[in-house]
Design an enzyme around this catalytic site. Structure first.
Site, PDB file in Angstrom:
ATOM      1  N   ALA A  85       0.820  -1.624   0.130  1.00  0.00           N
ATOM      2  CA  ALA A  85       0.399   0.085  -0.098  1.00  0.00           C
ATOM      3  C   ALA A  85       0.674   1.543  -0.074  1.00  0.00           C
ATOM      4  O   ALA A  85       1.461   1.865  -1.026  1.00  0.00           O
ATOM      5  CB  ALA A  85      -1.079  -0.266   0.896  1.00  0.00           C
ATOM      6  N   ARG A  86       1.149   1.528   1.281  1.00  0.00           N
ATOM      7  CA  ARG A  86       2.248   3.098   1.249  1.00  0.00           C
ATOM      8  C   ARG A  86       2.881   3.172   2.903  1.00  0.00           C
ATOM      9  O   ARG A  86       2.356   2.348   3.672  1.00  0.00           O
ATOM     10  CB  ARG A  86       1.021   4.617   1.533  1.00  0.00           C
ATOM     11  CG  ARG A  86       0.151   4.984   0.324  1.00  0.00           C
ATOM     12  CD  ARG A  86       1.842   5.225  -0.621  1.00  0.00           C
ATOM     13  NE  ARG A  86       1.459   5.842  -2.139  1.00  0.00           N
ATOM     14  CZ  ARG A  86       0.850   5.203  -2.923  1.00  0.00           C
ATOM     15  NH1 ARG A  86       1.429   3.868  -3.442  1.00  0.00           N
ATOM     16  NH2 ARG A  86       0.986   6.323  -4.250  1.00  0.00           N
ATOM     17  N   ASP A 137       6.120  -3.564  -0.395  1.00  0.00           N
ATOM     18  CA  ASP A 137       6.817  -3.156  -1.687  1.00  0.00           C
ATOM     19  C   ASP A 137       6.968  -1.895  -1.427  1.00  0.00           C
ATOM     20  O   ASP A 137       8.248  -0.944  -1.985  1.00  0.00           O
ATOM     21  CB  ASP A 137       5.774  -3.732  -2.575  1.00  0.00           C
ATOM     22  CG  ASP A 137       6.315  -2.446  -3.870  1.00  0.00           C
ATOM     23  OD1 ASP A 137       7.695  -2.909  -4.618  1.00  0.00           O
ATOM     24  OD2 ASP A 137       5.371  -2.579  -4.619  1.00  0.00           O
ATOM     25  N   GLU A 153      11.082   5.528   2.715  1.00  0.00           N
ATOM     26  CA  GLU A 153      11.863   5.149   1.663  1.00  0.00           C
ATOM     27  C   GLU A 153      12.466   5.947   0.740  1.00  0.00           C
ATOM     28  O   GLU A 153      11.713   7.525   0.597  1.00  0.00           O
ATOM     29  CB  GLU A 153      10.677   3.977   0.759  1.00  0.00           C
ATOM     30  CG  GLU A 153       9.353   5.214  -0.299  1.00  0.00           C
ATOM     31  CD  GLU A 153       8.643   3.762  -0.516  1.00  0.00           C
ATOM     32  OE1 GLU A 153       8.477   4.616  -1.553  1.00  0.00           O
ATOM     33  OE2 GLU A 153       8.426   2.972   0.415  1.00  0.00           O
ATOM     34  N   HIS A 164       8.974  -0.742  -4.223  1.00  0.00           N
ATOM     35  CA  HIS A 164       7.965   0.478  -4.619  1.00  0.00           C
ATOM     36  C   HIS A 164       7.716   0.149  -6.052  1.00  0.00           C
ATOM     37  O   HIS A 164       7.667   1.519  -6.501  1.00  0.00           O
ATOM     38  CB  HIS A 164       8.293   1.656  -4.383  1.00  0.00           C
ATOM     39  CG  HIS A 164       7.076   2.438  -4.001  1.00  0.00           C
ATOM     40  ND1 HIS A 164       6.408   3.842  -3.333  1.00  0.00           N
ATOM     41  CD2 HIS A 164       5.371   1.534  -4.506  1.00  0.00           C
ATOM     42  CE1 HIS A 164       5.447   3.770  -3.045  1.00  0.00           C
ATOM     43  NE2 HIS A 164       4.688   2.670  -3.866  1.00  0.00           N
ATOM     44  N   GLY A 203       5.344  -2.303  -7.419  1.00  0.00           N
ATOM     45  CA  GLY A 203       3.973  -2.633  -7.576  1.00  0.00           C
ATOM     46  C   GLY A 203       3.090  -1.925  -8.463  1.00  0.00           C
ATOM     47  O   GLY A 203       2.210  -2.984  -9.107  1.00  0.00           O
TER      48      GLY A 203
END
Length: 399
Positions: A229-230, A253, A258, A281, A283
């Site tokens: 998600a986040r 992910d 980040e 990240h 996705g």
């Protein structure tokens, strides 16, 4: 101006539609204010580049920011609203891509694919070590959130024979039934009864550390957490402790703090843990998703450029429709609407929404629907009705 990577065909299409396109894919958040001030674009398209209040204040003439993706947590919505700048996103266009990676992480964790591949490349054949996967069939999958991505995950998980439940404060049994999904009574209940938990909620203050140490402690021994998600929705420190203790494993992910660039050092402690498989990240990063997002961004640009209408706006007042609405039928002539609005001004009545439609015919008539924040007085209605070009006035009040 496109201040991020964008599908090449999307850039070509915007140019073909007659727009001047400035592609600046390597811009950082720090460079953005100066570039906006110099280039003065009317529309800005971004993916992960942060758009801060400083950027908005520097961007004279900017009218619309499009997030080429779903989440808008990297955009200062308060600053945009203060300056009257629309912010729109492209929801659902990357849902399949993220769902595919989610399933990939589940499979990788169950069959330990990355480790088996690393050993094989090193010349080690270890069928004994890696032939112990539990399998996904019949396992209980808990979905935190039930938006477009979670629904795509549910479809794929059901095809694998998993038992799927979901929790969202707004999820109804009727909506869940349409996807053959059960509704969990609470987040705690979902976490406590899932072999795999997959997180699919946006990041906002209310969801920060939604999955923290207390929630992770509810998950069964040996369970798996998948987070695409986040960053910030899951407490990375708490997750690191739970994984290090051997209680759960994780497929990730997204991460707190980040890197924002395409390539950078990454020293998060989570990456070192044996029970964690991670991706940087990616996705939404498939060719199919890039094409779909570009097409949606172009649709938003075209609607705004041609009609002044912004689809998928995320920073408009969502308090619901006004309780009082004026419907004014009038001759389609210059100055009629101006006089109606002038009457509203004189009576100190603020317009919240307005649209005007024109009927067919040589002697055209039109109808203006005007939502107002307070109930119009009888004197105001009489003033509008007294106009020579007004054909009729109706007042409608929501119950």
């Amino acid at each position: 101006m496109i201040a991020d990577k964008f599908h090449p065909r999307g850039i070509e299409r915007l140019s073909e539609l007659g727009h001047e396109v400035l592609s600046e894919p390597s811009l950082s958040a720090g460079d953005l204010p100066e570039t906006l001030a110099a280039k003065r674009p009317e529309i800005l398209i971004v993916r992960s580049t942060k758009v801060t209040a400083t950027s908005f204040e520097a961007a004279e003439g900017l009218a619309l920011v499009i997030r080429a993706g779903a989440g808008v947590n990297t955009i200062d919505l308060e600053a945009a609203s203060r300056l009257g700048i629309f912010v729109a996103n492209c929801p659902g266009k990357n849902a399949i891509a993220v769902a595919e990676l989610t399933m990939g992480l589940m499979l990788a964790l169950d069959r330990r694919i990355p480790d088996a591949n690393a050993d094989l490349r090193a010349g080690v054949w270890n069928k004994k070590k890696y032939g112990t996967g539990r399998g996904l069939y019949g396992r209980r999958l808990g979905l935190v959130g039930f938006g477009s991505i979670a629904r795509e995950v549910a479809t794929r998980a059901l095809a694998f024979g998993m038992q799927v439940r979901a929790y969202s404060p707004t999820l109804t049994a009727e909506r869940a039934d349409a996807y053959d999904v059960e509704v969990a009574p609470s987040l705690d209940a979902l976490l406590g009864d899932s072999d795999v938990v997959s997180v699919h909620v946006p990041y906002r203050e209310s969801t920060r550390h939604l999955i923290g140490a207390p929630q992770l402690a509810l998950m069964p021994e040996g369970a798996v957490l998948v987070h695409t998600a986040r960053g910030g929705v899951v407490d990375d420190r708490a997750l690191s402790e739970a994984v290090a203790a051997g209680r759960i494993r994780a497929g990730l992910d997204v991460y707190e703090d980040e890197p924002s660039g395409g390539k950078a050092e990454f020293n998060l402690e989570l990456r070192k843990l044996e029970g964690v498989y991670g991706t940087p990240h990616i996705g939404a990063s498939t060719q199919q998703a890039a094409e779909a997002i570009a097409a949606e961004a172009i649709r938003i640009v075209t609607s705004f450029a041609d009609r002044g209408v912004v689809p998928n706006t995320v920073n408009l007042d969502d308090h619901g429709p006004a309780r009082h609405t004026l419907v004014v039928r009038h001759h389609d002539r210059v100055g009629v609407l101006a006089s109606i609005l002038d009457a509203l001004r004189k009576h100190q009545l603020n317009v919240q929404d307005m649209h005007n439609v024109v009927f067919k015919g040589a002697e055209g008539a039109a109808s203006a629907t005007i939502a107002v924040e307070n109930e119009p007085s009888a004197d105001l209605l009489d003033d509008i009705r007294a106009h020579a070009d007004v054909l009729g006035v109706d007042l409608r009040t929501a119950r």
